[in-house]
Design a protein around this motif. Structure first.
Motif, mmCIF file in Angstrom:
data_model
loop_
_atom_site.group_PDB
_atom_site.id
_atom_site.type_symbol
_atom_site.label_atom_id
_atom_site.label_comp_id
_atom_site.label_asym_id
_atom_site.label_seq_id
_atom_site.Cartn_x
_atom_site.Cartn_y
_atom_site.Cartn_z
ATOM 1 N N PRO A 124 6.551 14.421 -10.281
ATOM 2 C CA PRO A 124 7.772 14.742 -9.536
ATOM 3 C C PRO A 124 8.586 13.494 -9.159
ATOM 4 O O PRO A 124 9.103 13.253 -8.176
ATOM 5 N N GLY A 125 8.812 12.544 -10.455
ATOM 6 C CA GLY A 125 9.149 11.200 -10.094
ATOM 7 C C GLY A 125 10.567 10.892 -9.887
ATOM 8 O O GLY A 125 11.034 10.052 -9.743
ATOM 9 N N VAL A 126 11.541 11.786 -10.097
ATOM 10 C CA VAL A 126 12.807 11.715 -10.175
ATOM 11 C C VAL A 126 13.341 11.481 -8.823
ATOM 12 O O VAL A 126 13.013 12.463 -8.016
ATOM 13 N N PHE A 127 14.157 10.220 -8.603
ATOM 14 C CA PHE A 127 14.821 10.245 -7.018
ATOM 15 C C PHE A 127 16.298 10.868 -7.462
ATOM 16 O O PHE A 127 16.920 10.102 -7.990
ATOM 17 N N SER A 128 16.640 11.940 -6.736
ATOM 18 C CA SER A 128 18.137 12.323 -6.967
ATOM 19 C C SER A 128 19.166 11.567 -6.049
ATOM 20 O O SER A 128 20.210 11.550 -6.242
ATOM 21 N N THR A 129 18.585 10.766 -4.945
ATOM 22 C CA THR A 129 19.110 10.054 -4.141
ATOM 23 C C THR A 129 18.504 8.595 -3.661
ATOM 24 O O THR A 129 17.392 8.700 -3.647
ATOM 25 N N ARG A 130 19.324 7.769 -3.284
ATOM 26 C CA ARG A 130 18.553 6.324 -2.737
ATOM 27 C C ARG A 130 18.049 6.773 -1.593
ATOM 28 O O ARG A 130 17.507 5.843 -1.076
ATOM 29 N N GLU A 131 18.397 7.747 -0.887
ATOM 30 C CA GLU A 131 17.834 8.084 0.596
ATOM 31 C C GLU A 131 16.530 8.977 0.495
ATOM 32 O O GLU A 131 15.932 9.007 1.608
ATOM 33 N N ASP A 132 15.983 8.907 -0.615
ATOM 34 C CA ASP A 132 14.577 9.665 -0.810
ATOM 35 C C ASP A 132 13.691 8.647 -0.162
ATOM 36 O O ASP A 132 13.402 7.526 -0.264
ATOM 37 N N PRO A 133 12.846 9.293 0.585
ATOM 38 C CA PRO A 133 11.887 8.204 1.467
ATOM 39 C C PRO A 133 11.041 7.684 0.698
ATOM 40 O O PRO A 133 10.741 6.406 0.897
ATOM 41 N N ASP A 134 10.676 8.131 -0.494
ATOM 42 C CA ASP A 134 9.647 7.419 -1.480
ATOM 43 C C ASP A 134 10.521 6.552 -2.030
ATOM 44 O O ASP A 134 10.080 5.449 -2.429
ATOM 45 N N TYR A 135 11.681 6.547 -2.400
ATOM 46 C CA TYR A 135 12.387 5.441 -2.940
ATOM 47 C C TYR A 135 12.488 4.407 -1.932
ATOM 48 O O TYR A 135 12.405 3.163 -2.578
ATOM 49 N N ARG A 136 12.841 4.674 -0.870
ATOM 50 C CA ARG A 136 12.799 3.736 0.265
ATOM 51 C C ARG A 136 11.572 2.828 0.316
ATOM 52 O O ARG A 136 11.448 1.680 0.692
ATOM 53 N N ARG A 137 10.683 3.347 0.151
ATOM 54 C CA ARG A 137 9.122 2.935 0.394
ATOM 55 C C ARG A 137 9.150 2.024 -0.974
ATOM 56 O O ARG A 137 8.413 0.590 -0.556
ATOM 57 N N LEU A 138 9.558 2.188 -2.138
ATOM 58 C CA LEU A 138 9.428 1.445 -3.313
ATOM 59 C C LEU A 138 10.112 0.149 -3.088
ATOM 60 O O LEU A 138 9.914 -0.878 -3.489
ATOM 61 N N LEU A 139 11.524 0.530 -2.765
ATOM 62 C CA LEU A 139 12.410 -0.570 -2.395
ATOM 63 C C LEU A 139 11.800 -1.547 -1.352
ATOM 64 O O LEU A 139 11.925 -2.602 -1.568
ATOM 65 N N GLU A 199 0.690 -1.190 -0.189
ATOM 66 C CA GLU A 199 -0.109 0.083 0.051
ATOM 67 C C GLU A 199 0.774 1.322 0.123
ATOM 68 O O GLU A 199 0.607 2.408 -0.646
ATOM 69 N N ALA A 200 1.923 1.134 0.777
ATOM 70 C CA ALA A 200 2.774 2.320 0.829
ATOM 71 C C ALA A 200 3.501 2.485 -0.570
ATOM 72 O O ALA A 200 3.402 3.764 -1.070
ATOM 73 N N GLY A 201 3.783 1.465 -1.223
ATOM 74 C CA GLY A 201 4.487 1.673 -2.440
ATOM 75 C C GLY A 201 3.432 2.058 -3.764
ATOM 76 O O GLY A 201 3.793 3.126 -4.543
ATOM 77 N N ALA A 202 2.090 1.640 -3.444
ATOM 78 C CA ALA A 202 1.188 2.192 -4.508
ATOM 79 C C ALA A 202 1.159 3.474 -4.204
ATOM 80 O O ALA A 202 0.875 4.243 -5.186
ATOM 81 N N GLU A 203 0.974 4.049 -3.098
ATOM 82 C CA GLU A 203 0.584 5.409 -2.839
ATOM 83 C C GLU A 203 1.715 6.130 -3.402
ATOM 84 O O GLU A 203 1.461 7.443 -4.079
ATOM 85 N N VAL A 204 3.051 5.829 -3.318
ATOM 86 C CA VAL A 204 4.114 6.612 -3.868
ATOM 87 C C VAL A 204 3.815 6.555 -5.523
ATOM 88 O O VAL A 204 4.154 7.846 -6.150
#
Length: 817
Positions: free
Chosen positions: A739-754, A657-662
C-alpha cells in the motif's frame, strides 16, 4: 596465469638437500636471513609505516600502536646468520621492539646491507653490518621508511622509500617507490614517479634493475602489478613481463645464474601478505607479453623471497622455515625457527647466501641533473596493436596528461573521486602535434607520471594509454607507436618529420582548468543546457525528469545526482575499474561519450558553445572526476567504502529506523529482488561499490539517486509513491501487499520518510562536502601536508584551501635543477 592453491610438495629426505648442497650450493657455507613478526593486514605491501586514520580499529584485525599511531608492523625483529653445515644460527641483531628485513650481501661476500627499524623508532632505515655482528652502521634517517635495498655494481644502493610522499590510491597506507643513494647514504634521490608501489629491485646481469611496478591508469586497481626493468639511474623504464595480462603480483624477481631466466614469486590475484605465492621462472626471450614464457616451479603458494642457484636449485622462505627446492618443486627444510619463536608469531624472511659474486655490468648514467625535462621520440603513432580503422592522417595531436599522487587516502575504494571509475586525479598538461608521417618529438617535465591520448582532427580520443611513462632529467627515450609489438622492429621509410625541428613542449589549453572539478566546472554547463528538462519539476521546455534522467546538482549521500546519472547512464566512457587494456580505437574517452553527441542541436536543439564542449571533452579525458581536490577524500559523505565513513551511518538512528520500517511495511511488497529500495542513506542494496555491472537494474534505485539531501522533498523515495495530485510522480501502484501510494504529503509515513532524508541533509550540512561553503579537509590531510613541508609546522589551520594545497603539494614533488 591463475595460481592453484596446491599443497606443499615435500621431498623424501635427503634427496633435495643433498643434491643442492653437493652441487649448486657447494660453496655456500652461511646464509643470512631476517626474522620478524608480521601484521594482520592482508595486502602484500602493508608492512611499513602508519595508517592514515590513527584511531580507527578495524574489525577482525590485530591492531598495534606506536604511541598514538596505528601502524602496520608488529614489534620483534632479528638478523641471523645460519651455518649451513651445523645448523647453528649466529644472531647479529635481536631487537624485541624493533624490526629487521631485506638483507642483501655485498659483492665481497661479507658486508650485509639491510633495513632496520630500531626499537623505540617507527621507521625502517638502511644499515650495514658485518657477518660477525661488528660494524653496525646506519646509512639513512628521517621521517620516512627506506627498505628492500640492493647493491649496485658501481657501489651505490637502489632501494624503495616512502620519501615519495604519497599514499596508495586504493588503501590507507603509504607508497614506496624506487630511490638510490651512495654507499654511505648520501646523494639520495628518487628515480621513479610511480603513484603506486615499486617493490623488490634487484640487478640483472646486463646491469638493469628488475622490480615490481604496480599501476592502474584508468583500469583495475587489483590486476596490474608486474615485472618492469630500468637502468640504475631510472632511465629506460620498460615493461619486463606481464603488463598486458591482468592478475598476479609478480615480485621478488632475481636472475638465475648461467641462464637468461629470472625466478619470481607469483602471488595470487592481488597478492598475499609479505609477497607469499608460487615460485615461477620467467624467460622473456619471446617478449614481455608471451604468457607461455612463465613456467611454475611449483603452483603451491606460501613461498617467499626465492633465491636461485640454478634453474634446478632454489632457496625460499616459507612461514618459519628456510626450504631448499628443486626444479620440480620438491622441497626440504634447511632450517626452522625454534618452536618458542614460532609460538611468539615470528616468521622467517629473505634468506640470502653469504658468498662473493662478480659485479654486474655498469651502465653509465645518462641523467643530466641540471635539466628539468626529458624528451620522447615517437616514430609512428599508427604502428601498434589494435589500430584497425585508423588511417594515416587521422591522428593530429597527442594530449599529454599527468596522473597525480595522493597526499593521503582514507579508503579502499575510489570514492568520492568517481563512482566505480578512476582512483586518481589527472592533470591536463597540454597538447603536442603529430606529423603527417605519424611521428612526434616531445619535451616533457621530468620525474612525473605522464601518459598520452591520441586525438583526431576534432580533438576527440582515438587511442589512450592506460599506463604511464617517466623521463629523467636530460633523458631521451623513444617508442615505435601506439601499444606497439615489443618483439618487432620498425624502420621508418624516411627521416622522421618530427626530428626536423626542435621538440614540442605541451601547449596548455587556454580557458580550461588543468584539474577538473565537477560541481565547479561541469554542473554549470548542465544547468544552462540540460536542467530545464532534466529536473524534478517541469521546466519551460518539458520535464519533469525527462527520459528518466536527472541532471541537477542536488547532493546525494556521496555524489551529486547529475554526477551519478552521468555515470550510470553511461553518458561518458571511461575505463571503469576493469581489468581491460588496449581498447579498440574510439572505444574509450571523448569519442565514445554520448553526452558530446547531444550538444550540436540534434538533441532537442541543445547547442553548446565551443568552450562548453571543450570543458566536457577534457573532463572526460581526465577520468571524469567528481571532486577536483584530494582534500575531499574521506569527508562529506554518508556511508561508503572509507572506514572512517562507517561512523556516518549513525547520524540519526531514530529517523533512519522509522524510515526503514515504513519501507518494509509499505514498499517492500513490490520492491524486492532487483527492485529493492535502500533502507538507509548508507544502504548500497548489495551493489559492490568499487566494481559493478553498469547494466545492473538496482542502480535505478541506488541510494545515490533516491535520496536528495539538497531538497529532501524532491527525493525520488518520496516523489515516486506520492500521488500526482499532491505534487508527486504517482509511479507506485497501491496493492494489498504494497500500500505504497501517498495521497497527501500529510500521510504520517510520508512524514517519516521525509524526516529520514531531512536528517541526512542536516548531517551533511554539519560534516560538509568539498563544494559546500565552510568545507575543510580532514585533519589527517593537513597533518600530511605539514609533514611534507607544504604547510609550515606551526601554521594556523582554521581555514585552508585544499585546491591550492594540492597544487603546492604536487609542485613540491617536481624536479629542481
Amino acid at each position: 596465469m591463475a595460481n592453484g592453491l596446491l599443497p606443499l610438495q615435500a621431498a623424501t629426505p635427503p634427496a633435495v638437500k643433498d643434491h643442492l648442497l653437493a652441487g649448486p650450493m657447494r660453496d655456500v657455507q652461511e646464509v643470512v636471513f631476517a626474522v620478524r613478526r608480521i601484521g594482520s593486514d592482508g595486502h602484500w605491501y602493508a608492512n611499513i609505516g602508519y595508517y592514515s586514520d590513527w584511531q580507527f580499529e578495524p574489525p577482525n584485525q590485530q591492531v598495534h600502536r606506536d604511541g598514538e599511531k596505528r601502524v602496520t608492523y608488529l614489534p620483534g625483529g632479528r638478523l641471523g646468520v645460519l651455518d649451513v653445515a651445523s645448523g647453528v644460527v649466529r644472531w647479529l641483531i635481536d631487537d624485541t621492539e624493533g624490526g629487521v628485513r631485506d638483507p642483501a650481501v655485498h659483492y665481497d661476500g661479507h658486508t650485509i646491507l639491510f633495513s632496520y627499524r630500531r626499537g623505540g623508532s617507527e621507521h625502517y632505515h638502511l644499515h650495514t653490518i658485518q657477518p660477525d655482528g661488528s660494524g653496525l652502521r646506519q646509512l639513512t634517517d628521517g621521517d620516512y621508511d627506506d627498505f628492500e635495498p640492493c647493491w649496485l655494481p658501481d657501489g651505490d644502493i637502489v632501494f624503495v622509500s616512502t620519501r615519495a610522499k604519497r599514499w596508495v590510491n586504493c588503501w590507507i597506507t603509504q607508497v614506496a617507490t624506487l630511490h638510490r643513494c651512495a654507499a654511505d647514504g648520501s646523494n639520495l634521490r628518487a628515480i621513479s614517479a610511480n603513484n603506486e608501489h615499486d617493490n623488490t629491485p634487484w640487478v640483472l646481469p646486463d646491469g638493469r634493475v628488475i622490480y615490481q611496478r604496480w599501476e592502474y591508469v584508468d583500469r583495475s586497481q587489483v590486476d596490474y602489478h608486474h615485472l618492469w626493468a630500468a637502468n640504475p639511474d631510472g632511465t629506460g623504464q620498460m615493461v619486463f613481463y606481464g603488463n598486458q595480462h591482468p592478475g598476479t603480483v609478480m615480485i621478488d624477481a632475481k636472475p638465475v645464474p648461467g641462464s637468461s631466466k629470472v625466478v619470481s614469486i607469483f602471488s595470487p590475484g592481488h597478492g598475499q601478505r609479505e609477497h607469499a605465492g608460487a615460485v615461477a621462472l620467467v624467460d622473456v626471450t619471446d617478449g614481455p607479453d608471451d604468457q607461455g614464457s612463465a613456467a611454475f616451479v611449483t603452483r603451491a603458494t606460501g613461498f617467499r623471497d626465492p633465491w636461485a642457484f640454478s634453474e634446478d636449485a632454489f632457496m625460499v622462505a616459507h612461514d618459519s622455515e628456510i626450504l631448499l627446492m628443486d626444479g620440480s618443486g620438491l622441497t626440504e627444510p634447511l632450517y626452522r625457527l625454534p618452536e618458542g619463536d614460532v609460538h611468539a608469531g615470528l616468521t622467517l624472511h629473505e634468506p640470502r647466501p653469504l658468498v662473493p659474486h662478480q659485479p654486474e655490468r655498469i651502465i653509465p648514467s645518462s641523467v643530466t641533473p641540471k635539466e628539468t625535462t626529458g624528451r620522447v621520440i615517437l616514430a609512428n603513432v599508427y604502428e601498434g596493436r589494435n589500430m584497425t580503422g585508423v588511417e594515416p592522417g587521422d591522428i593530429r595531436k597527442l594530449l599529454v596528461l599527468e596522473t597525480l599522487p595522493k597526499p593521503v587516502n582514507f579508503t579502499g575504494g575510489m570514492d568520492p573521486l568517481t563512482y566505480g571509475g578512476s582512483f586518481t586525479l589527472e592533470r591536463v598538461v597540454g597538447t603536442v602535434p603529430v606529423e603527417e608521417d605519424g611521428s612526434a618529438y616531445v619535451e616533457l617535465p621530468a620525474m612525473r607520471g605522464l601518459f598520452f591520448v591520441a586525438l583526431d582532427r576534432d580533438d576527440l580520443a582515438v587511442k589512450r594509454m592506460q599506463s604511464f611513462l617517466t623521463v629523467q632529467p636530460g633523458e631521451v627515450v623513444s617508442c615505435v607507436g601506439c601499444h606497439e609489438q615489443r618483439t618487432r622492429s620498425y624502420i621508418p621509410p624516411q627521416n622522421l618529420l618530427a626530428l626536423r625541428r626542435p621538440p614540442s613542449r605541451p601547449e596548455p589549453i587556454q580557458d580550461c582548468p588543468d584539474v577538473f572539478d565537477y560541481p565547479r566546472d561541469i554542473q554549470p554547463i548542465l544547468d544552462r543546457l540540460c536542467v530545464d528538462c532534466h529536473d524534478y519539476t517541469p521546466g519551460k521546455d518539458g520535464g519533469p525528469i525527462a527520459g528518466g534522467v536527472i541532471l541537477t546538482g542536488d547532493h546525494g549521500p556521496m555524489f551529486s545526482h547529475s554526477y551519478f546519472t552521468m555515470t550510470v547512464e553511461r553518458l561518458f566512457r571511461d575505463g571503469r575499474n576493469q581489468p581491460v587494456s588496449n581498447y579498440a580505437p574510439h572505444e574509450l574517452g571523448s569519442a565514445a561519450s554520448r553526452i558530446l553527441a547531444m550538444l550540436d542541436g540534434a538533441h532537442y536543439d541543445v547547442q553548446a558553445t565551443d568552450h562548453e564542449k571543450r570543458m566536457l571533452r577534457l573532463w572526460i579525458e581526465v577520468g571524469a572526476p567528481y571532486p577536483g581536490t584530494y582534500g575531499a577524500l574521506g569527508s562529506g559523505s554518508i556511508g561508503g567504502y572509507s572506514e572512517n565513513n562507517l561512523v556516518h551511518t549513525d547520524f540519526d538512528w531514530p529517523t533512519t529506523e522509522a524510515g526503514a520500517e515504513v519501507i518494509d511495511r509499505r514498499c517492500a511488497g513490490c520492491h524486492q529482488g532487483n527492485r529493492v529500495l535502500p533502507k538507509a542513506l548508507s544502504d548500497e542494496i548489495g551493489l559492490s561499490f568499487w566494481r559493478f555491472d553498469m547494466n545492473d537494474p538496482r542502480l535505478a534505485r541506488s541510494r545515490h539517486i533516491v535520496f536528495n539531501l539538497s531538497r529532501p522533498e524532491k527525493s525520488l523515495l518520496l516523489l515516486a509513491p506520492l500521488a500526482k495530485e499532491a505534487g508527486g510522480l504517482g509511479l507506485c501502484q497501491k496493492t494489498q501487499d504494497a500500500p505504497g501510494v501517498f495521497s497527501t504529503r500529510e500521510d504520517p509515513d510520508y512524514r517519516r520518510l521525509l524526516a529520514m532524508v531531512t536528517a541526512g541533509r542536516d548531517y551533511l550540512a554539519q560534516i560538509k562536502r568539498f563544494d559546500m561553503p565552510g568545507f575543510q579537509p580532514r585533519a589527517a590531510y593537513v597533518r600530511e601536508m605539514r609533514r611534507y613541508g607544504v604547510l609550515a609546522p606551526g601554521s594556523a589551520t582554521a581555514q585552508v584551501d585544499p585546491y591550492e594545497l594540492d597544487q603546492n603539494y604536487w609542485r613540491s614533488l617536481w624536479v629542481q635543477p
